[in-house]
Design a protein around this motif. Structure first.
Motif, PDB file in Angstrom:
ATOM      1  N   SER A 241       0.745  -1.211   0.059  1.00 58.70           N
ATOM      2  CA  SER A 241       0.141  -0.143  -0.146  1.00 58.70           C
ATOM      3  C   SER A 241       0.608   1.395   0.240  1.00 58.70           C
ATOM      4  O   SER A 241       0.440   2.326  -0.528  1.00 58.70           O
ATOM      5  N   ILE A 445      -8.915   7.266  -0.098  1.00 61.47           N
ATOM      6  CA  ILE A 445      -8.899   6.095   0.640  1.00 61.47           C
ATOM      7  C   ILE A 445      -8.461   5.970   1.974  1.00 61.47           C
ATOM      8  O   ILE A 445      -8.768   5.636   2.764  1.00 61.47           O
ATOM      9  N   THR A 446      -7.122   6.602   2.216  1.00 58.80           N
ATOM     10  CA  THR A 446      -6.501   6.972   3.464  1.00 58.80           C
ATOM     11  C   THR A 446      -7.502   7.613   4.274  1.00 58.80           C
ATOM     12  O   THR A 446      -7.430   7.192   5.421  1.00 58.80           O
ATOM     13  N   VAL A 448     -10.477   7.915   4.206  1.00 55.13           N
ATOM     14  CA  VAL A 448     -11.824   6.988   4.806  1.00 55.13           C
ATOM     15  C   VAL A 448     -11.285   5.863   5.764  1.00 55.13           C
ATOM     16  O   VAL A 448     -12.100   5.734   6.651  1.00 55.13           O
ATOM     17  N   GLN A 449     -10.132   5.137   5.450  1.00 56.71           N
ATOM     18  CA  GLN A 449      -9.721   4.258   6.217  1.00 56.71           C
ATOM     19  C   GLN A 449      -9.489   4.863   7.901  1.00 56.71           C
ATOM     20  O   GLN A 449      -9.823   3.971   8.894  1.00 56.71           O
ATOM     21  N   SER A 450      -9.059   6.062   7.744  1.00 50.73           N
ATOM     22  CA  SER A 450      -8.415   6.492   8.994  1.00 50.73           C
ATOM     23  C   SER A 450      -9.663   6.985   9.935  1.00 50.73           C
ATOM     24  O   SER A 450      -9.595   7.067  11.485  1.00 50.73           O
ATOM     25  N   SER A 451     -10.600   7.418   9.134  1.00 54.79           N
ATOM     26  CA  SER A 451     -11.986   7.882   9.891  1.00 54.79           C
ATOM     27  C   SER A 451     -12.818   6.706  10.483  1.00 54.79           C
ATOM     28  O   SER A 451     -13.518   6.874  11.316  1.00 54.79           O
TER      29      SER A 451
END
Length: 451
Positions: A241, A445-446, A448-451
């Motif tokens: 990633s 995307i980062t 969204v994943q972190s939230s």
């Protein structure tokens, strides 16, 4: 208003005029001596190199040594080629402004689009640089002082320090009417970056591998997972990633195109070949600095390399004098880069609002103050400016580096579509769009994943 034209160049000049207008009455007049070749190289290198050098070791960890080298060669070659196309268009049309090339290719919407892209990119870059200064300068100053000095000292207030350095350093340098005057400060910034690369090489042998389990830092205990011997083996190719961040990081690290034409038109005895040599030397030296610092930074921390390389040294070598001085050197280099980035931003504002008007100190000063005030306010009050401009930078950087030069060449040049340069322009556009879409997608995307 008299227009000076160098007989060996297609660039025209108006004495003291920052907007560099097009051909005038065609009269050939003696032009005042411009910026030297060395000064132009330092200016362009300063435009290329910034805080991005801190993240390239992390990019190498995500791609492997050979993968990183291949990508770095590819991106630097494409950057040099896109500069070649811009200079070729300047020779063919007599236009010496990135914004005016956009107007020539796509009429007024093109000129406005390029001007807005330059403004967004450069304001974002200046704000992020000042944000780094606000965050890092207090800790850097405190590290040089005795640990017994506690309390709320004035130098621990990042906002106050930022205002002081902006008024004392950035504002006076930004007020200079020509970009060539910044050659001296750019040479200082280059040697600061060179010092950073030397320290990274030296510290390779100061930190053991496997990395220790517990490390004490200035702020307390820093806990990491214990490294194994297998993690001390460098990886040649890596796909993960992290790999998605590598190309955007490299592309941003070679973006200097907004400063190319202003530097070209202030170059002493300006010709396309001479300016291309300036660009090739600047990109080549930047390439070597990037490669050396990334390689030895990666070989120091391997899989544990930090996204901001200097933070890794803080964890394992707190209060090390070389690390403290190199952090100060990087901050000073970033500080001296801000006026250079300010120049094309101000130039874009003046062209968009006032067109090809004669140079006016009033317009020059007002534009400088407005842009610098906006940048300073963003750096002071926006809590995480790097994420905000990450999205903007991922799109505007790809456009300015790859997409715009390719489109402009295809629209303006009379070369057939099957010619080498036309095919190269198509490749630039396609790769620029792909990289812009990928980098923007990864950032979203980062988030969204972190939230």
């Amino acid at each position: 208003m008299s227009v000076n034209r160098d007989p060996n160049s297609d660039c025209d000049y108006t004495e003291g005029d920052e907007t560099t207008p097009l051909f005038g009455n065609g009269a050939v007049q003696t032009r005042a001596r411009g910026a030297s070749f060395a000064s132009s190289v330092f200016n362009l290198m300063n435009a290329i190199m910034g805080s991005g050098i801190l993240g390239l070791a992390y990019a190498m960890a995500g791609t492997g040594i050979i993968g990183f080298c291949i990508l770095l060669i590819l991106v630097s070659s494409l950057a040099s080629y896109s500069i070649h196309l811009l200079l070729k268009l300047c020779d063919q049309t007599g236009i010496n402004s990135y914004e005016d090339l956009g107007g020539k290719a796509l009429q007024k919407p093109g000129k406005v689009l390029v001007g807005i892209a330059i403004l967004i990119q450069n304001i974002g870059a200046m704000s992020s640089y000042l944000f780094i200064l606000k965050s890092e300068l207090p800790a850097t100053i405190s590290s040089f002082l005795s640990q017994d000095n506690t309390g709320n000292a004035w130098y621990e207030d990042g906002r106050l320090l930022l205002i002081i350095v902006a008024l004392a350093v950035v504002l006076p340098l930004s007020m200079l009417p020509k970009i060539g005057f910044l050659g001296y400060t750019s040479s200082i910034a280059f040697f600061f970056m060179l010092y950073f690369a030397v320290v990274v090489v030296i510290k390779k042998w100061s930190i053991p591998c496997p990395l220790p389990h517990n490390v004490t830092t200035l702020s307390g205990d820093f806990q990491i997972s214990n490294s194994s011997d297998s993690e001390c083996t460098p990886k040649l190719f890596v796909i993960s990633s992290k790999s998605a961040y590598a190309i955007p990081t490299m592309a941003f690290s070679f973006l200097c195109h907004t400063a190319i034409l202003p530097i070209y038109c202030e170059l002493d005895r300006p010709t396309k070949v001479r300016m291309q040599n300036v660009a090739n030397i600047s990109i080549g030296l930047s390439f070597l600095m990037y490669l050396i610092s990334a390689l030895f930074g990666y070989l120091t921390f391997y899989a544990h390399v930090n996204s901001e390389l200097l933070l890794g040294y803080d964890a394992y070598m707190p209060r090390d004098i070389l690390v403290m001085t190199v952090r100060l050197a990087i901050l000073l280099s970033v500080l001296l880069t801000v006026p250079l980035i300010h120049f094309p931003a101000r130039k874009a504002v003046i062209l968009l609002l006032f067109g090809d008007r004669p140079f006016s100190w009033l317009i020059h000063i007002v534009s400088t103050l407005i842009i610098l005030s906006m940048v300073l306010l963003l750096a002071i009050f926006v809590p995480d400016i790097r994420n905000v401009f990450g999205v903007v930078g991922s799109t505007t950087s790809s456009c300015l580096l790859f997409v715009f030069p390719g489109i402009f060449y295809l629209k303006i040049s009379s070369q057939p579509l099957r010619s080498c340069d036309s095919i190269g322009a198509v490749v630039l556009v396609v790769l620029g769009l792909i990289m812009g879409i990928i980098s923007l997608s990864v950032i979203i995307i980062t988030w969204v994943q972190s939230s």
